[in-house]
Design a protein around this motif. Structure first.
Motif, PDB file in Angstrom:
ATOM      1  N   CYS A   1      96.601  39.600 -42.887  1.00  0.00           N
ATOM      2  CA  CYS A   1      96.774  38.326 -42.184  1.00  0.00           C
ATOM      3  C   CYS A   1      98.049  37.249 -42.360  1.00  0.00           C
ATOM      4  CB  CYS A   1      95.383  36.868 -43.747  1.00  0.00           C
ATOM      5  SG  CYS A   1      93.910  37.549 -44.474  1.00  0.00           S
ATOM      6  N   LEU A   2      98.009  37.081 -40.929  1.00  0.00           N
ATOM      7  CA  LEU A   2      99.383  36.921 -40.607  1.00  0.00           C
ATOM      8  C   LEU A   2      99.866  35.723 -40.042  1.00  0.00           C
ATOM      9  CD1 LEU A   2      99.061  39.869 -38.101  1.00  0.00           C
ATOM     10  CD2 LEU A   2     100.197  39.545 -40.822  1.00  0.00           C
ATOM     11  N   TRP A   3     100.119  34.793 -40.810  1.00  0.00           N
ATOM     12  CA  TRP A   3     100.187  33.510 -40.450  1.00  0.00           C
ATOM     13  C   TRP A   3     102.044  33.210 -40.173  1.00  0.00           C
ATOM     14  CZ3 TRP A   3      98.287  34.898 -44.973  1.00  0.00           C
ATOM     15  CH2 TRP A   3      96.980  34.228 -45.400  1.00  0.00           C
ATOM     16  N   ARG A   4     101.663  31.778 -38.819  1.00  0.00           N
ATOM     17  CA  ARG A   4     103.185  31.538 -38.168  1.00  0.00           C
ATOM     18  C   ARG A   4     103.548  31.174 -39.176  1.00  0.00           C
ATOM     19  NH1 ARG A   4     102.648  32.235 -32.773  1.00  0.00           N
ATOM     20  NH2 ARG A   4     101.541  32.500 -32.069  1.00  0.00           N
TER      21      ARG A   4
ATOM     22  N   ASN B   1     110.847  38.126 -39.463  1.00  0.00           N
ATOM     23  CA  ASN B   1     111.081  36.985 -37.883  1.00  0.00           C
ATOM     24  C   ASN B   1     110.999  37.880 -36.789  1.00  0.00           C
ATOM     25  OD1 ASN B   1     113.198  35.621 -37.125  1.00  0.00           O
ATOM     26  ND2 ASN B   1     114.675  36.409 -36.700  1.00  0.00           N
ATOM     27  N   VAL B   2     109.508  37.654 -36.572  1.00  0.00           N
ATOM     28  CA  VAL B   2     108.609  37.989 -35.488  1.00  0.00           C
ATOM     29  C   VAL B   2     108.106  37.327 -35.667  1.00  0.00           C
ATOM     30  CG1 VAL B   2     107.832  39.585 -34.769  1.00  0.00           C
ATOM     31  CG2 VAL B   2     109.660  40.517 -36.425  1.00  0.00           C
ATOM     32  N   ASP B   3     107.767  37.160 -34.467  1.00  0.00           N
ATOM     33  CA  ASP B   3     106.371  36.247 -33.820  1.00  0.00           C
ATOM     34  C   ASP B   3     104.830  36.882 -34.542  1.00  0.00           C
ATOM     35  OD1 ASP B   3     105.107  33.802 -31.938  1.00  0.00           O
ATOM     36  OD2 ASP B   3     104.356  35.038 -31.345  1.00  0.00           O
ATOM     37  N   ALA B   4     104.081  35.395 -34.519  1.00  0.00           N
ATOM     38  CA  ALA B   4     103.260  36.082 -35.434  1.00  0.00           C
ATOM     39  C   ALA B   4     101.885  36.865 -34.730  1.00  0.00           C
ATOM     40  CB  ALA B   4     102.113  34.728 -35.827  1.00  0.00           C
ATOM     41  N   ALA B   5     102.166  36.632 -33.017  1.00  0.00           N
ATOM     42  CA  ALA B   5     100.793  37.594 -31.973  1.00  0.00           C
ATOM     43  C   ALA B   5     102.228  39.021 -31.669  1.00  0.00           C
ATOM     44  CB  ALA B   5     101.588  36.872 -30.768  1.00  0.00           C
ATOM     45  N   GLN B   6     103.369  39.128 -31.907  1.00  0.00           N
ATOM     46  CA  GLN B   6     103.716  40.358 -31.854  1.00  0.00           C
ATOM     47  C   GLN B   6     103.553  41.496 -33.227  1.00  0.00           C
ATOM     48  OE1 GLN B   6     107.734  38.478 -31.390  1.00  0.00           O
ATOM     49  NE2 GLN B   6     107.848  39.976 -29.458  1.00  0.00           N
TER      50      GLN B   6
ATOM     51  N   MET C   1     109.002  33.338 -36.856  1.00  0.00           N
ATOM     52  CA  MET C   1     108.751  33.528 -37.748  1.00  0.00           C
ATOM     53  C   MET C   1     106.930  33.561 -38.746  1.00  0.00           C
ATOM     54  SD  MET C   1     112.102  33.953 -39.079  1.00  0.00           S
ATOM     55  CE  MET C   1     112.061  33.874 -41.585  1.00  0.00           C
ATOM     56  N   THR C   2     106.649  34.831 -39.366  1.00  0.00           N
ATOM     57  CA  THR C   2     105.289  35.108 -39.880  1.00  0.00           C
ATOM     58  C   THR C   2     105.477  35.616 -41.095  1.00  0.00           C
ATOM     59  OG1 THR C   2     105.532  36.354 -37.481  1.00  0.00           O
ATOM     60  CG2 THR C   2     103.304  36.891 -39.018  1.00  0.00           C
TER      61      THR C   2
ATOM     62  N   TYR D   1      96.077  35.694 -37.670  1.00  0.00           N
ATOM     63  CA  TYR D   1      95.293  36.408 -37.260  1.00  0.00           C
ATOM     64  C   TYR D   1      94.947  37.392 -38.165  1.00  0.00           C
ATOM     65  CZ  TYR D   1      98.558  35.026 -33.069  1.00  0.00           C
ATOM     66  OH  TYR D   1      98.901  34.296 -31.830  1.00  0.00           O
ATOM     67  N   VAL D   2      93.782  38.247 -38.177  1.00  0.00           N
ATOM     68  CA  VAL D   2      93.116  38.710 -38.998  1.00  0.00           C
ATOM     69  C   VAL D   2      92.952  40.014 -38.915  1.00  0.00           C
ATOM     70  CG1 VAL D   2      91.064  39.390 -40.855  1.00  0.00           C
ATOM     71  CG2 VAL D   2      91.959  37.409 -40.404  1.00  0.00           C
ATOM     72  N   ILE D   3      93.518  41.364 -39.410  1.00  0.00           N
ATOM     73  CA  ILE D   3      93.372  42.659 -39.507  1.00  0.00           C
ATOM     74  C   ILE D   3      92.676  43.317 -40.351  1.00  0.00           C
ATOM     75  CG2 ILE D   3      94.263  44.736 -38.516  1.00  0.00           C
ATOM     76  CD1 ILE D   3      96.938  43.117 -37.765  1.00  0.00           C
ATOM     77  N   ALA D   4      91.339  43.726 -40.137  1.00  0.00           N
ATOM     78  CA  ALA D   4      89.912  43.879 -41.685  1.00  0.00           C
ATOM     79  C   ALA D   4      90.008  45.128 -41.654  1.00  0.00           C
ATOM     80  CB  ALA D   4      88.555  42.957 -41.631  1.00  0.00           C
ATOM     81  N   LEU D   5      89.595  46.061 -42.684  1.00  0.00           N
ATOM     82  CA  LEU D   5      89.666  47.657 -42.775  1.00  0.00           C
ATOM     83  C   LEU D   5      88.222  47.969 -43.503  1.00  0.00           C
ATOM     84  CD1 LEU D   5      93.385  48.217 -42.600  1.00  0.00           C
ATOM     85  CD2 LEU D   5      91.912  48.619 -40.453  1.00  0.00           C
TER      86      LEU D   5
END
Length: 298
Positions: free
Chosen positions: A237-240, A137-142, A245-246, A208-212
Motif C-alpha cells: 500500500c503506497l501513500w503520497r 523520495n520517489v513519487d507514488a505513481a512511479q 515522497m511516498t 495505491y494498492v498492489i495485492a498478492l
C-alpha cells in the motif's frame, strides 16, 4: 519488555540460606496516558551476563511465536490457494484487493523493531502478520509502476530468484510463476503461482494498492523440482507523503513455510527485513526517472 522472576524461600528462624523454588519470565506492556502501548527506550545490555540474558530473551520470543502459529495455521490441512477461474476473475481480483485492505485497516498493529526509520510491525491473530514501512523520495505513481511489475522484484528482493508472467488477465491483474531460493531447513527451492492485482487510488488520501495471493492453475501443477509455497494475503500500500515522497508499506500474513524468517526478525535475532527494504529503496531511487512517459495515465 520481558522480566525474569526468581522465587526463593527460607525459614526465618532455622535457615540462613535461601532455597530456589521457582523461576518465570513475565512479559509487561507499558501503557501511556490513553491506555495504549507505548514505545520504550531501546535497551543496551550490559556486557557479559547482560548480553547473554538479552539473547536468551530474544530466543524465547521466537520460540513462543513459532509454537503458537505453527499449531494454529495447520497448513497441511487447509489449502491457502484458490483455483483460478476466468469466468469468476472479477470476484477473485476484488477479493484479493479487499483482503489486503482489510489487513491494512487493522488497528492493533504493534511496533516490534525499528532500524534507521524502517519499521517492522506485527499483528497476532489467527495468522501472525507483519507490516514493513518506510518513506522514500520517489513519487507514488512511479513507485506503484515499479513495484506492480513482479518481474522486476528479483532486482531487489533476494527471496525472488526469478519471475515469469504466466497470464496478463487485464490491465491491472496478472498471474505470475515465482521461483524462490530454498529457505533454511529445505533442500528444494520454492515456487509460487501468484495473482497480482493493482489498483489506483479512488479518492484523495487513498493508497495505491498492489495485492498478492496464491492461486492454482491447471498449467502449473506442483513438480518434484520445487516445493510449492503459498501466500494467503500480501502486498503493498503506497501513500503520497507530500511532493515526491511516498510511504511504502508492505503487508504479509505469514504462512508456516515463511514463519521462521518472520519470527527471527520479529524477535531481534536478524535484521534481514531492514536489508531487504533498504534494497527496495535503492531500486526505487535508481529507477525513479525511467518511467516518465508511462506515468500520464496514473
Amino acid at each position: 519488555m520481558e522480566v525474569g522472576v526468581c522465587v526463593e524461600a527460607y525459614r526465618q528462624e532455622a535457615e540462613t540460606q535461601r532455597r530456589h523454588i521457582n523461576s518465570a519470565f513475565m512479559t509487561f506492556v507499558v501503557l501511556d496516558k490513553d491506555d495504549q502501548p507505548q514505545k520504550l527506550p531501546w535497551i543496551r545490555p550490559q556486557p557479559g551476563e547482560g548480553e547473554r540474558r538479552y539473547r536468551e530473551a530474544s530466543a524465547r520470543k521466537k520460540i513462543r511465536l513459532d509454537r503458537k502459529y505453527l499449531v494454529s495455521c495447520k497448513q497441511a490441512e487447509v489449502a491457502l490457494s484458490v483455483p483460478w477461474d476466468p469466468s469468476n476473475q472479477v470476484y477473485l481480483s476484488y477479493y484479493n484487493v479487499s483482503s489486503l485492505k482489510t489487513l491494512m485497516a487493522k488497528d492493533n498493529w504493534v511496533l516490534s523493531v525499528e532500524i534507521s526509520e524502517v519499521r517492522l510491525y506485527i499483528l497476532e491473530e489467527d495468522f501472525l502478520s507483519f507490516h514493513l514501512e518506510m518513506v522514500v523520495n520517489v513519487d507514488a505513481a512511479q513507485v506503484f509502476q515499479l513495484l506492480s511489475d513482479l518481474r522486476r522484484r528479483p532486482e531487489w528482493d533476494k527471496h525472488y530468484r526469478s519471475v515469469e508472467l504466466v497470464q496478463q488477465v487485464d490491465e491491472d491483474d496478472a498471474i505470475y510463476h515465482v521461483i524462490s531460493p530454498a529457505l533454511s531447513g529445505n533442500t528444494k527451492p520454492q515456487d509460487f503461482v501468484i495473482l497480482a492485482s493493482r489498483r489506483k487510488p479512488c479518492d484523495n488520501g487513498d493508497p495505491y494498492v498492489i495485492a498478492l495471493r496464491s492461486v492454482t492453475l491447471p498449467t502449473h501443477h506442483e513438480t518434484p523440482e520445487y516445493q510449492r509455497g503459498e501466500t494467503l494475503c500480501s502486498g503493498f500500500c503506497l501513500w503520497r507523503e507530500g511532493d515526491q515522497m511516498t510511504k511504502v508499506s508492505y503487508y504479509n500474513q505469514a504462512t508456516p513455510g515463511f514463519l521462521n524468517y518472520v519470527t527471527t526478525n520479529v524477535s531481534g535475532l536478524s535484521s534481514e527485513f531492514y536489508n531487504t527494504f533498504k534494497a527496495c529503496e535503492s531500486f526505487l531511487l535508481d529507477n525513479r526517472n525511467d518511467l516518465a512517459p508511462s506515468l500520464q495515465t496514473l
